[in-house]
Design an enzyme around this catalytic site. Structure first.
Site, PDB file in Angstrom:
ATOM      1  N   HIS A  59       0.829  -1.213   0.000  1.00 10.37           N
ATOM      2  CA  HIS A  59       0.000   0.000   0.000  1.00 10.37           C
ATOM      3  C   HIS A  59       0.859   1.256   0.000  1.00 10.37           C
ATOM      4  O   HIS A  59       0.467   2.284   0.551  1.00 10.37           O
ATOM      5  CB  HIS A  59      -0.894   0.040   1.238  1.00 10.37           C
ATOM      6  N   HIS A 195     -14.586  -3.274   0.896  1.00 14.19           N
ATOM      7  CA  HIS A 195     -14.402  -1.971   1.530  1.00 14.19           C
ATOM      8  C   HIS A 195     -14.054  -0.922   0.494  1.00 14.19           C
ATOM      9  O   HIS A 195     -13.510  -1.236  -0.562  1.00 14.19           O
ATOM     10  CB  HIS A 195     -13.349  -2.006   2.649  1.00 14.19           C
TER      11      HIS A 195
END
Lengths: 282, 119
Positions: A59, A195
């Site tokens: 990430h 999500h």
């Protein structure tokens, strides 16, 4: 020869790392999530895998947009964790298995998967949180296996298709099973489930879709390859594309698996959190 | 393969797909946010944000979005949420704070929305 004993899935939400650091496992908010793990601890204690293949998505710690590999495999003797910028504690290095890494890379490139090999790779929460969840205590846990990180790009489109992710796993499984040493390997598929962190649709969670994915990944992963990437974003949310890691894990396990345990809880932070334990059938 | 397979802009309500087009627009902003992995960089930024914007060559829309600490504006200016999270971290904003800001809800209402998704 090496054997793959099974696959484990888990969400890898940073807030979980903080909850562990703060000793909040038994708080009302966290308990339904952490209660999903003791059956997996018992299974790991019984089988004691030598190596964990940890499939996650970076990430923005190990890779930036300057050079973004679609599929990267760690080939280091150890993997360091570093400051990610927002306060999750930095953990000690994770021992690798560089010899097995290179065997996998050789095998998969021979199999026509074009791999980015990484002799240095800083691993972020996507890798570290699952290690903490499955092997509490990490280095103090005598059963913690050597680990090999595999990162797939879900930061920037185009991301891999679900079919490519499943096929990657199949090739990974062939490469592992051709390793001449008698070691036991467990494959982790981390991230997800639904999500979305960004945009006006932030906070989107899709329980029905997640539960369908958790069922089909056991019984019929090929069916899931019919989902387009665009549809995956629509149904799972912009960051729900991390389900690709689960597909990669599943591909490595072979045609039939035995589902031994699962847990699903909403919400953990902004996410529908899914945990599964799948055992390979010889 | 149909050309539409490459179209990342078919609308999904409230969603900007971060693809090559957005990556080109947002490179400087994302590179700045990526630098915030380092504590030293975070301190340097806080000491003089305007100078830090210049160092990374942010355009005016990106600078203004950062000054406003407005996540939707940062996304429109090419920001990718994984890097923007590092910007948010500087101001101790977590994913529920950011979610509330983007959806125009209070943080408590946003948390309740998340909880209700489990019903």
């Amino acid at each position: 020869m090496a054997t793959i004993i099974g696959g484990l899935t888990t969400s890898h939400i940073p807030a979980v790392g903080n909850a562990i650091a703060r000793g909040q496992k038994d708080d009302d908010y966290w308990k339904p999530f952490f209660d999903g793990y003791p059956p997996i601890h018992a299974w790991l204690e019984k089988h004691k895998p030598d190596v964990a293949i940890n499939i996650y998505n970076d990430h923005g710690l190990g890779f930036f947009l300057d050079q973004m590999p679609t599929f990267a495999i760690g080939a280091a003797h150890e993997y360091i964790n570093e400051d990610e910028g927002w306060g999750i504690p930095v953990l000690p290095p994770f021992p690798g298995d560089a010899k097995l890494s290179w065997h996998i890379i050789e095998g998969m490139v021979e199999d026509e998967f074009d791999i980015t090999s990484c002799q240095e790779l800083a691993v972020d929460h996507g890798f570290t949180v699952p290690m903490q969840l499955f092997w509490p205590g990490l280095g103090d846990n005598p059963d913690m296996p050597r680990a090999i990180p595999i990162s797939a790009n879900t930061v920037q489109h185009p991301i891999p298709t679900l079919k490519r992710a499943l096929d990657f796993g199949k090739s990974l499984g062939r490469a592992i099973r051709s390793y001449p040493e008698d070691i036991k390997v467990v494959v982790l598929g981390t991230g997800g489930l639904s999500h979305q962190l960004d945009g006006e649709r932030a906070g989107f969670i899709n329980k029905e879709f997640d539960q369908m994915c958790m069922e089909k990944i056991v019984t019929d992963p090929e069916e899931l390859t019919k989902i387009s990437r665009h549809e995956l974003v629509r149904q799972a949310g912009a960051q729900g594309t991390e389900f690709l890691m689960w597909m990669m894990m599943r591909g490595a396990l072979g045609d039939k698996v035995r589902p031994l345990h699962q847990n699903y809880h909403i919400p953990v932070s902004n996410t529908g959190a899914g945990t599964m334990m799948l055992e390979c059938i010889e | 393969m149909e050309f539409e397979d490459f179209d990342h802009h078919t609308p999904i309500e409230g969603t900007t797909l971060f693809d090559g087009e957005m990556a080109m627009i947002g490179y400087a902003l994302n590179k700045m946010c990526y630098s915030f992995n380092s504590a030293e960089a975070r301190e340097q930024y806080l000491a003089n944000p305007e100078a830090y914007f210049e160092k990374f060559g942010l355009n005016e829309a990106q600078k203004q979005a950062c000054r406003n600490k407005n996540v939707l504006e940062m996304i429109a200016a090419g920001g990718n949420i994984y890097y923007l999270a590092k910007f948010a971290g500087i101001y101790k904003l977590n994913m529920q704070d950011i979610g509330a800001q983007q959806t125009g809800m209070s943080v408590e209402d946003f948390k309740e929305k998340l909880r209700k998704a489990g019903d």
